[in-house]
Scaffold this active site. Structure first.
Site, PDB file in Angstrom:
ATOM      1  CB  SER A   3      19.001  59.059 -57.637  1.00  0.00           C
ATOM      2  OG  SER A   3      17.966  59.819 -57.022  1.00  0.00           O
ATOM      3  CG  HIS A   5      20.077  56.348 -54.223  1.00  0.00           C
ATOM      4  ND1 HIS A   5      20.854  55.953 -53.152  1.00  0.00           N
ATOM      5  CD2 HIS A   5      19.874  57.683 -54.053  1.00  0.00           C
ATOM      6  CE1 HIS A   5      21.121  56.997 -52.380  1.00  0.00           C
ATOM      7  NE2 HIS A   5      20.528  58.069 -52.892  1.00  0.00           N
ATOM      8  CG  ASP A  20      17.895  60.588 -53.370  1.00  0.00           C
ATOM      9  OD1 ASP A  20      18.701  60.297 -52.460  1.00  0.00           O
ATOM     10  OD2 ASP A  20      18.211  60.634 -54.574  1.00  0.00           O
ATOM     11  CG  MET A  40      14.963  64.737 -50.401  1.00  0.00           C
ATOM     12  SD  MET A  40      15.489  65.925 -51.645  1.00  0.00           S
ATOM     13  CE  MET A  40      16.779  64.993 -52.478  1.00  0.00           C
ATOM     14  CG  HIS A  83      20.110  59.223 -49.215  1.00  0.00           C
ATOM     15  ND1 HIS A  83      20.732  60.044 -50.139  1.00  0.00           N
ATOM     16  CD2 HIS A  83      20.491  59.701 -47.995  1.00  0.00           C
ATOM     17  CE1 HIS A  83      21.445  60.958 -49.518  1.00  0.00           C
ATOM     18  NE2 HIS A  83      21.302  60.791 -48.220  1.00  0.00           N
ATOM     19  CG  MET A 130      18.806  63.227 -47.654  1.00  0.00           C
ATOM     20  SD  MET A 130      18.921  63.647 -49.400  1.00  0.00           S
ATOM     21  CE  MET A 130      18.014  62.262 -50.101  1.00  0.00           C
ATOM     22  CG  MET A 182      25.760  63.236 -48.614  1.00  0.00           C
ATOM     23  SD  MET A 182      24.657  62.316 -49.704  1.00  0.00           S
ATOM     24  CE  MET A 182      24.072  63.601 -50.812  1.00  0.00           C
ATOM     25  N   GLY A 204      19.663  67.579 -51.241  1.00  0.00           N
ATOM     26  CA  GLY A 204      18.411  68.304 -51.433  1.00  0.00           C
ATOM     27  C   GLY A 204      17.924  68.323 -52.866  1.00  0.00           C
ATOM     28  N   GLY A 241      18.760  67.044 -57.182  1.00  0.00           N
ATOM     29  CA  GLY A 241      19.544  66.384 -58.208  1.00  0.00           C
ATOM     30  C   GLY A 241      20.201  67.441 -59.094  1.00  0.00           C
ATOM     31  CG  ASP A 285      23.684  60.405 -53.269  1.00  0.00           C
ATOM     32  OD1 ASP A 285      23.452  60.799 -54.422  1.00  0.00           O
ATOM     33  OD2 ASP A 285      22.800  60.243 -52.394  1.00  0.00           O
TER      34      ASP A 285
HETATM   35  C1  DX5 Z   1      20.927  64.543 -53.406  1.00  0.00           C
HETATM   36  C2  DX5 Z   1      20.492  63.094 -53.555  1.00  0.00           C
HETATM   37  C3  DX5 Z   1      21.149  62.415 -54.698  1.00  0.00           C
HETATM   38  C4  DX5 Z   1      20.829  63.049 -56.007  1.00  0.00           C
HETATM   39  C5  DX5 Z   1      21.779  62.604 -57.060  1.00  0.00           C
HETATM   40  O1  DX5 Z   1      20.311  65.107 -52.314  1.00  0.00           O
HETATM   41  O2  DX5 Z   1      20.797  62.380 -52.381  1.00  0.00           O
HETATM   42  O3  DX5 Z   1      20.859  61.049 -54.706  1.00  0.00           O
HETATM   43  O4  DX5 Z   1      19.558  62.790 -56.431  1.00  0.00           O
HETATM   44  O5  DX5 Z   1      21.448  63.281 -58.233  1.00  0.00           O
HETATM   45  P1  DX5 Z   1      22.522  63.691 -59.300  1.00  0.00           P
HETATM   46  O6  DX5 Z   1      23.191  62.429 -59.752  1.00  0.00           O
HETATM   47  O7  DX5 Z   1      21.735  64.338 -60.368  1.00  0.00           O
HETATM   48  O8  DX5 Z   1      23.497  64.610 -58.620  1.00  0.00           O
HETATM   49 ZN    ZN Z   2      20.725  60.119 -52.409  1.00  0.00          ZN
END
Ligand code: DX5
Ligand code: ZN
Length: 228
Positions: free
Chosen positions: A11, A36, A38, A40, A69, A71, A140, A145, A147, A175
């Site tokens: 990601s 990947h 993300d 948001m 992805h 969100m 999930m 939200g 990492g 994820d």
């Molecule tokens: C969370 C994201 C993930 C996240 C994963 O909302 O969808 O993709 O970035 O990060 P790690 O691997 O650090 O948990």
């Molecule tokens: Zn993600």
């Protein structure tokens, strides 16, 4: 029964935001299978990242698979923009709106692979009526939200979804909180794609990309050692 190789999807939420192009080239050179992304919106999730223009800008740097992805809520009005930005897979959340079936149909209608993401608090059974409308289910293992959060054990959910999928060509992606310690749990349960942000990028940089390679290799080895 032999299984397809595990795919590792770093990601870029954990990449250097000032240097996405070089970061993507580095992780792909170091063995990433997918990239990947993300997205948001500071509404569906309490964090703000990037939108379709950024996706379009990084697309030429991605030689593998652009796994977007979303969100965001509402989601339907934005799907075309992410498809045109070059996403190969577009994943939307079950929780993001009242018409997830329409959303998944729209993604496929745009010629993209459709992913369904389930938050930890959403039962796996909701995937039943949608199973023939998806190419991927994203389980999930954190509340979305951010990492770097702690892994939430969803292995029973993965097993249930694996049984639901049967011989359909639907991938299970996991994820959140994936590390060499947690990867074996989800791989043994049936995960096909492992997203990892902090566990891939920590300790490395575009000037020292071999760390990314070691991190990816460690996750992959741990997962493949546990595959049935
Ligand atoms: C969370 C994201 C993930 C996240 C994963 O909302 O969808 O993709 O970035 O990060 P790690 O691997 O650090 O948990
Ligand atoms: Zn993600």
């Amino acid at each position: 029964m032999s299984r397809d190789p595990i795919r590792i999807a770093p990601s870029i939420l954990s990449a250097d935001f000032a240097n996405f192009g070089a970061e993507i080239r580095a992780i792909e050179a170091q063995g990433a299978d997918w990239v990947h992304v993300d997205v948001m919106d500071n509404h569906f999730v309490p964090n703000l990242t990037f939108g379709p223009q950024l996706c379009r800008a990084i697309r030429p740097h991605i030689k593998t698979v652009m796994d977007v992805h979303l969100m965001i809520a509402p989601v339907d009005a934005s799907l075309q923009a992410y498809a045109e930005a070059g996403a190969d897979i577009i994943t939307a959340h079950y929780e993001a709106g009242p018409h997830i079936h329409r959303t998944l149909q729209a993604i496929r209608g745009l010629g993209r692979r459709a992913g369904l993401a389930l938050n930890p608090g959403t039962p796996a059974s909701v995937a039943g009526p949608l199973i023939d409308s998806v190419d991927l289910i994203c389980v999930m293992t954190v509340n979305p939200g951010f990492g770097g959060q702690k892994f939430i054990d969803m292995t029973e959910r993965i097993r249930s979804l694996k049984a639901l999928i049967g011989d359909r060509p639907v991938l299970i992606e996991v994820d959140g909180g994936v590390t060499p310690e947690t990867a074996p749990l989800v791989a043994a349960a049936g995960a096909d794609v492992l997203v990892a942000g902090s566990a891939v990028f920590s300790g490395g940089s575009v000037d020292d990309p071999s760390v990314y390679g070691r991190n990816i290799t460690a996750i992959r080895a741990a997962a493949e050692g546990a595959q049935r």
